[in-house]
Design a protein around this motif. Structure first.
Motif, short mmCIF file in Angstrom:
data_model
loop_
_atom_site.label_atom_id
_atom_site.label_comp_id
_atom_site.label_asym_id
_atom_site.label_seq_id
_atom_site.Cartn_x
_atom_site.Cartn_y
_atom_site.Cartn_z
N SER A 1 0.81 -1.22 0.00
CA SER A 1 0.00 0.00 0.00
C SER A 1 0.84 1.27 0.00
O SER A 1 0.30 2.37 -0.17
CB SER A 1 -0.96 0.00 1.19
N LEU B 1 8.16 0.73 -1.00
CA LEU B 1 8.76 -0.19 -1.97
C LEU B 1 7.71 -1.14 -2.54
O LEU B 1 7.69 -1.43 -3.74
CB LEU B 1 9.88 -1.00 -1.30
N GLY B 2 6.83 -1.64 -1.66
CA GLY B 2 5.79 -2.57 -2.11
C GLY B 2 4.87 -1.91 -3.13
O GLY B 2 4.54 -2.52 -4.16
N CYS C 1 -1.60 -5.79 0.00
CA CYS C 1 -2.18 -5.79 1.35
C CYS C 1 -1.50 -4.73 2.21
O CYS C 1 -0.43 -4.21 1.86
CB CYS C 1 -2.07 -7.17 2.00
N GLY C 2 -2.15 -4.42 3.31
CA GLY C 2 -1.63 -3.46 4.29
C GLY C 2 -2.62 -3.41 5.45
O GLY C 2 -3.71 -4.00 5.35
N ASP D 1 -3.65 -0.35 7.19
CA ASP D 1 -4.47 0.86 7.16
C ASP D 1 -5.40 0.82 5.94
O ASP D 1 -4.95 0.94 4.79
CB ASP D 1 -3.52 2.07 7.09
N LEU E 1 -0.04 -8.61 8.87
CA LEU E 1 0.84 -9.76 8.63
C LEU E 1 1.57 -10.22 9.88
O LEU E 1 2.14 -11.32 9.89
CB LEU E 1 1.87 -9.41 7.55
N SER E 2 1.57 -9.39 10.93
CA SER E 2 2.29 -9.80 12.14
C SER E 2 1.45 -10.72 13.01
O SER E 2 1.92 -11.24 14.02
CB SER E 2 2.74 -8.57 12.94
N ASN F 1 6.95 -8.95 1.31
CA ASN F 1 7.45 -7.66 1.80
C ASN F 1 6.66 -7.28 3.03
O ASN F 1 5.43 -7.30 3.00
CB ASN F 1 7.26 -6.60 0.68
N THR G 1 14.31 -8.12 1.43
CA THR G 1 15.00 -8.18 2.73
C THR G 1 15.66 -6.82 2.99
O THR G 1 14.95 -5.82 3.09
CB THR G 1 16.02 -9.35 2.76
N SER G 2 16.96 -6.76 3.03
CA SER G 2 17.65 -5.49 3.32
C SER G 2 19.14 -5.69 3.14
O SER G 2 19.64 -6.82 3.30
CB SER G 2 17.38 -5.08 4.78
N PRO H 1 17.01 -3.92 -0.51
CA PRO H 1 17.05 -2.46 -0.69
C PRO H 1 18.19 -1.85 0.11
O PRO H 1 18.44 -2.23 1.26
CB PRO H 1 15.70 -1.99 -0.15
N THR I 1 11.59 6.22 0.61
CA THR I 1 10.15 5.92 0.72
C THR I 1 9.55 6.87 1.76
O THR I 1 10.27 7.56 2.49
CB THR I 1 9.92 4.47 1.17
N GLU I 2 8.21 6.81 1.86
CA GLU I 2 7.50 7.65 2.84
C GLU I 2 8.06 7.42 4.25
O GLU I 2 8.19 8.33 5.04
CB GLU I 2 6.00 7.33 2.84
#
Ligand SMILES: NC(=O)c1ccc[n+]([C@@H]2O[C@H](COP(=O)([O-])OP(=O)(O)OC[C@H]3O[C@@H](n4cnc5c(N)ncnc54)[C@H](OP(=O)(O)O)[C@@H]3O)[C@@H](O)[C@H]2O)c1
Length: 244
Positions: free
Chosen positions: A16, A19-20, A37-38, A40, A60-61, A86, A137-138, A181, A186-187
């Motif tokens: 949402s 990066l996603g 998905c997200g 909010d 997702l958590s 992600n 990942t990162s 990344p 990003t925001e």
């Protein structure tokens, strides 16, 4: 280059924003049917509307949610060809400051959500003899970053899982890769007030990356053209990682 994504269905978890969302936008622009998905709902619906995707409000958590999400997407779209794993990043912690609950939360959010989504996606991909799994990942997974003990640990583990999966599923037409990344504007980075000028000094490209640049890597790996690339962990970081 024709990426062959026109008739494919794709799910971008955490799609949402950031990066996603950039990945979901590129996949949609290539003609794929896209789900995102997200948590909010307003942000999710607005993002989905902008790119013609279907939105799923999911946290997702929470245990089991990622697997259920994938099952719902398959039932709504009829199949799932591309899965982009992600999730939100865990909070910053030094090892000494992370308590047991921090580790358990990061385990659910980063690790079990990835395992759950991939486990749910594989049978449909195997049936069709084609699949692309791309795990965000990162750079911290390859060169641990100070103060990010939770991210450093779990994300390095995800690279082991990606490589293991790639070996088990390559003969079924399914590729599995990780994308790392580097500092990408990003925001979230803007919200946390990242010092762009200071970070840019460390980066050989002398600037932060854009979500669109990162999404280009994801889109290529999700495409038909990347059929012989699997088990890799590829950074998009302006040259920041030093390790060979
Ligand atoms: N940007 C960078 O420079 C950078 C560098 C290295 C690694 N990363 C990692 O890459 C990932 C994406 O980064 P980003 O900058 O795009 O982050 P972001 O802007 O915060 O976006 C995260 C996305 O995931 C969703 N999300 C977060 N937690 C979720 C949950 N529990 N359940 C469902 N959806 C969830 C968010 O929507 P909601 O908040 O509405 O749920 C949003 O769509 C993160 O794991 C981050 O740590 C980023």
């Amino acid at each position: 280059m024709d990426f062959g994504l026109g008739k494919k269905s794709a799910l971008v978890m955490g799609g949402s924003r950031g990066l996603g969302f950039a990945i979901a936008s590129e996949l949609a622009a290539e003609g794929a049917s896209v789900a995102i998905c997200g948590r909010d709902a307003d942000r999710l619906n607005s993002a989905a509307g902008r790119i013609g995707a279907k939105g799923y409000a999911v946290d997702l958590s929470k245990p089991g949610e990622a697997g259920k999400l994938v099952q719902n997407v398959i039932s709504d779209m009829g199949s799932l060809d591309v899965l982009v794993v992600n999730t939100g990043g865990p909070p910053p912690r030094k090892f000494a400051d992370a308590d047991e609950q921090d580790w358990r939360d990061a385990f659910e959010g980063l690790w079990m959500s990835s395992v759950g989504a991939i486990r749910s996606a594989l049978p449909s991909m195997c049936d069709r003899g084609w699949g692309r799994i791309v795990v965000v990942t990162s750079i911290a997974a390859r060169e641990p970053i100070a103060n990010l003990a939770l991210s450093n640990g779990f994300r390095a583990g995800l690279h082991g899982m990606v490589n293991t999966l790639s070996r088990e599923y390559a003969s079924r037409g399914i590729t599995v890769n990780a994308i790392l990344p580097g500092y990408t504007l990003t925001e979230r980075l803007i919200e946390v007030g990242v010092d762009e000028a200071k970070i840019s000094e460390q980066i050989p490209a002398a600037r932060l990356g854009t979500p669109k640049e990162f999404a280009a890597l994801a889109t290529f790996l999700a495409s038909d053209r990347a059929s012989y690339i699997t088990g890799q962990a590829i950074a998009c970081d302006g040259g920041l990682l030093h390790s060979i």
